[in-house]
Design a protein around this motif. Structure first.
Motif, PDB file in Angstrom:
ATOM      1  N   LEU A 217     -35.207 -29.482  -1.959  1.00 47.27           N
ATOM      2  CA  LEU A 217     -36.319 -29.228  -2.881  1.00 47.27           C
ATOM      3  C   LEU A 217     -35.829 -28.859  -4.270  1.00 47.27           C
ATOM      4  CD1 LEU A 217     -38.776 -27.080  -0.745  1.00 47.27           C
ATOM      5  CD2 LEU A 217     -38.985 -29.479  -1.359  1.00 47.27           C
ATOM      6  N   GLN A 218     -36.558 -29.322  -5.268  1.00 46.56           N
ATOM      7  CA  GLN A 218     -36.266 -28.921  -6.641  1.00 46.56           C
ATOM      8  C   GLN A 218     -37.068 -27.683  -7.012  1.00 46.56           C
ATOM      9  OE1 GLN A 218     -36.872 -32.017  -9.456  1.00 46.56           O
ATOM     10  NE2 GLN A 218     -35.445 -33.409  -8.474  1.00 46.56           N
ATOM     11  N   GLY A 219     -38.283 -27.589  -6.547  1.00 51.77           N
ATOM     12  CA  GLY A 219     -39.157 -26.478  -6.897  1.00 51.77           C
ATOM     13  C   GLY A 219     -39.116 -25.384  -5.849  1.00 51.77           C
ATOM     14  N   LYS A 220     -40.186 -24.631  -5.794  1.00 54.23           N
ATOM     15  CA  LYS A 220     -40.307 -23.513  -4.879  1.00 54.23           C
ATOM     16  C   LYS A 220     -40.650 -24.001  -3.482  1.00 54.23           C
ATOM     17  CE  LYS A 220     -40.908 -18.979  -4.224  1.00 54.23           C
ATOM     18  NZ  LYS A 220     -39.878 -17.989  -4.442  1.00 54.23           N
ATOM     19  N   GLY A 221     -39.916 -23.504  -2.495  1.00 62.40           N
ATOM     20  CA  GLY A 221     -40.188 -23.828  -1.107  1.00 62.40           C
ATOM     21  C   GLY A 221     -40.920 -22.688  -0.418  1.00 62.40           C
ATOM     22  N   VAL A 222     -41.684 -23.035   0.602  1.00 58.25           N
ATOM     23  CA  VAL A 222     -42.354 -22.046   1.447  1.00 58.25           C
ATOM     24  C   VAL A 222     -42.048 -22.442   2.887  1.00 58.25           C
ATOM     25  CG1 VAL A 222     -44.539 -20.985   2.103  1.00 58.25           C
ATOM     26  CG2 VAL A 222     -44.227 -21.828  -0.234  1.00 58.25           C
ATOM     27  N   VAL A 223     -41.494 -21.507   3.646  1.00 62.47           N
ATOM     28  CA  VAL A 223     -41.148 -21.786   5.043  1.00 62.47           C
ATOM     29  C   VAL A 223     -42.296 -21.349   5.938  1.00 62.47           C
ATOM     30  CG1 VAL A 223     -39.574 -21.217   6.937  1.00 62.47           C
ATOM     31  CG2 VAL A 223     -38.678 -21.556   4.625  1.00 62.47           C
ATOM     32  N   ASN A 224     -42.718 -22.255   6.796  1.00 64.96           N
ATOM     33  CA  ASN A 224     -43.755 -21.966   7.783  1.00 64.96           C
ATOM     34  C   ASN A 224     -43.143 -22.143   9.172  1.00 64.96           C
ATOM     35  OD1 ASN A 224     -46.323 -21.460   8.830  1.00 64.96           O
ATOM     36  ND2 ASN A 224     -46.743 -23.632   9.027  1.00 64.96           N
ATOM     37  N   SER A 225     -42.710 -21.180   9.756  1.00 63.55           N
ATOM     38  CA  SER A 225     -42.772 -19.747   9.615  1.00 63.55           C
ATOM     39  C   SER A 225     -41.615 -19.143  10.409  1.00 63.55           C
ATOM     40  CB  SER A 225     -44.105 -19.235  10.147  1.00 63.55           C
ATOM     41  OG  SER A 225     -44.249 -19.603  11.517  1.00 63.55           O
ATOM     42  N   ILE A 226     -41.446 -17.825  10.294  1.00 63.27           N
ATOM     43  CA  ILE A 226     -40.466 -17.114  11.114  1.00 63.27           C
ATOM     44  C   ILE A 226     -41.202 -16.007  11.854  1.00 63.27           C
ATOM     45  CG2 ILE A 226     -38.507 -17.665   9.627  1.00 63.27           C
ATOM     46  CD1 ILE A 226     -38.569 -14.762   8.612  1.00 63.27           C
ATOM     47  N   SER A 227     -40.587 -15.512  12.921  1.00 62.01           N
ATOM     48  CA  SER A 227     -41.183 -14.417  13.684  1.00 62.01           C
ATOM     49  C   SER A 227     -40.077 -13.627  14.376  1.00 62.01           C
ATOM     50  CB  SER A 227     -42.165 -14.957  14.728  1.00 62.01           C
ATOM     51  OG  SER A 227     -41.467 -15.594  15.767  1.00 62.01           O
TER      52      SER A 227
ATOM     53  N   ALA B 138     -40.226 -18.771  -0.313  1.00 61.78           N
ATOM     54  CA  ALA B 138     -41.151 -17.795   0.249  1.00 61.78           C
ATOM     55  C   ALA B 138     -41.252 -18.075   1.750  1.00 61.78           C
ATOM     56  CB  ALA B 138     -42.516 -17.921  -0.409  1.00 61.78           C
ATOM     57  N   VAL B 139     -41.887 -17.174   2.476  1.00 61.08           N
ATOM     58  CA  VAL B 139     -41.962 -17.358   3.926  1.00 61.08           C
ATOM     59  C   VAL B 139     -43.280 -16.835   4.479  1.00 61.08           C
ATOM     60  CG1 VAL B 139     -40.811 -15.165   4.465  1.00 61.08           C
ATOM     61  CG2 VAL B 139     -40.693 -17.028   6.099  1.00 61.08           C
ATOM     62  N   VAL B 140     -43.773 -17.517   5.499  1.00 57.25           N
ATOM     63  CA  VAL B 140     -44.922 -17.056   6.278  1.00 57.25           C
ATOM     64  C   VAL B 140     -44.336 -16.408   7.536  1.00 57.25           C
ATOM     65  CG1 VAL B 140     -46.958 -17.769   7.594  1.00 57.25           C
ATOM     66  CG2 VAL B 140     -46.390 -18.920   5.442  1.00 57.25           C
ATOM     67  N   VAL B 141     -44.782 -15.186   7.831  1.00 52.76           N
ATOM     68  CA  VAL B 141     -44.297 -14.479   9.021  1.00 52.76           C
ATOM     69  C   VAL B 141     -45.419 -14.444  10.045  1.00 52.76           C
ATOM     70  CG1 VAL B 141     -43.393 -12.312   9.938  1.00 52.76           C
ATOM     71  CG2 VAL B 141     -42.717 -13.079   7.653  1.00 52.76           C
ATOM     72  N   MET B 142     -45.134 -14.930  11.243  1.00 51.66           N
ATOM     73  CA  MET B 142     -46.124 -14.935  12.318  1.00 51.66           C
ATOM     74  C   MET B 142     -46.097 -13.599  13.046  1.00 51.66           C
ATOM     75  SD  MET B 142     -45.993 -18.729  14.041  1.00 51.66           S
ATOM     76  CE  MET B 142     -44.663 -18.299  15.115  1.00 51.66           C
ATOM     77  N   ALA B 143     -47.239 -13.209  13.585  1.00 52.25           N
ATOM     78  CA  ALA B 143     -47.358 -11.960  14.333  1.00 52.25           C
ATOM     79  C   ALA B 143     -46.961 -12.180  15.789  1.00 52.25           C
ATOM     80  CB  ALA B 143     -48.770 -11.392  14.216  1.00 52.25           C
ATOM     81  N   PHE B 144     -45.690 -12.520  15.992  1.00 49.94           N
ATOM     82  CA  PHE B 144     -45.087 -12.681  17.311  1.00 49.94           C
ATOM     83  C   PHE B 144     -43.884 -11.747  17.364  1.00 49.94           C
ATOM     84  CE2 PHE B 144     -47.167 -16.777  17.605  1.00 49.94           C
ATOM     85  CZ  PHE B 144     -47.257 -17.033  18.963  1.00 49.94           C
ATOM     86  N   ASP B 145     -43.595 -11.203  18.526  1.00 43.07           N
ATOM     87  CA  ASP B 145     -42.342 -10.484  18.729  1.00 43.07           C
ATOM     88  C   ASP B 145     -41.806 -10.813  20.105  1.00 43.07           C
ATOM     89  OD1 ASP B 145     -43.834  -8.921  20.490  1.00 43.07           O
ATOM     90  OD2 ASP B 145     -43.522  -7.049  19.406  1.00 43.07           O
ATOM     91  N   GLU B 146     -40.838 -10.055  20.560  1.00 39.87           N
ATOM     92  CA  GLU B 146     -40.197 -10.324  21.847  1.00 39.87           C
ATOM     93  C   GLU B 146     -41.171 -10.243  23.014  1.00 39.87           C
ATOM     94  OE1 GLU B 146     -37.274  -8.284  19.034  1.00 39.87           O
ATOM     95  OE2 GLU B 146     -39.346  -7.977  19.642  1.00 39.87           O
TER      96      GLU B 146
ATOM     97  N   PHE C 177     -42.355  -6.370   7.971  1.00 44.54           N
ATOM     98  CA  PHE C 177     -42.309  -5.986   6.566  1.00 44.54           C
ATOM     99  C   PHE C 177     -41.156  -5.015   6.294  1.00 44.54           C
ATOM    100  CE2 PHE C 177     -43.567  -3.259   3.006  1.00 44.54           C
ATOM    101  CZ  PHE C 177     -43.746  -4.209   2.022  1.00 44.54           C
ATOM    102  N   LYS C 178     -40.971  -4.045   7.181  1.00 44.78           N
ATOM    103  CA  LYS C 178     -39.899  -3.065   7.001  1.00 44.78           C
ATOM    104  C   LYS C 178     -38.519  -3.712   7.077  1.00 44.78           C
ATOM    105  CE  LYS C 178     -42.596   0.815   8.624  1.00 44.78           C
ATOM    106  NZ  LYS C 178     -42.828   1.765   9.718  1.00 44.78           N
ATOM    107  N   ILE C 179     -38.386  -4.699   7.920  1.00 41.91           N
ATOM    108  CA  ILE C 179     -37.100  -5.422   8.042  1.00 41.91           C
ATOM    109  C   ILE C 179     -36.830  -6.167   6.764  1.00 41.91           C
ATOM    110  CG2 ILE C 179     -35.888  -7.288   9.242  1.00 41.91           C
ATOM    111  CD1 ILE C 179     -37.392  -6.407  11.782  1.00 41.91           C
TER     112      ILE C 179
END
Length: 89
Positions: free
Chosen positions: A30-40, A61-69, A87-89
């Motif tokens: 990418l040349q411009g701004k990227g947005v990753v969909n998503s991490i968890s 930028a990144v989208v964070v999903m509300a998933f955990d272990e 968010f704290k991480i």
């Protein structure tokens, strides 16, 4: 094709894949701004931190999903718990 059009290259582009290697390859092109969909947090905190650092290093930028272990957040309390932890991480 989008890299050759200066008007399109200015807008953010969302990269979406279940394969981490594909996301990284997309961000590097990418040349411009990227947005990753998503991490968890579903693969654990260490993997989450590695992915977040890499995304930040590549300027995206990144989208964070509300998933955990334990799985997907299914209540308001779980959403707050997972999102606050991310968010704290």
């Amino acid at each position: 094709m989008i890299a050759s059009d200066t008007e399109i290259a200015k807008v953010p582009v969302m990269i979406d894949s279940s394969k981490w290697e594909v996301i990284i390859a997309g961000l590097k092109c990418l040349q411009g701004k990227g947005v990753v969909n998503s991490i968890s947090l579903k693969e654990g905190e260490m993997t989450f931190k590695e992915h977040a650092r890499t995304i930040q290093k590549l300027g995206a930028a990144v989208v964070v999903m509300a998933f955990d272990e334990k799985g997907q957040a299914d209540t308001v309390e779980r959403r707050l718990e997972i999102c606050s932890r991310s968010f704290k991480i």
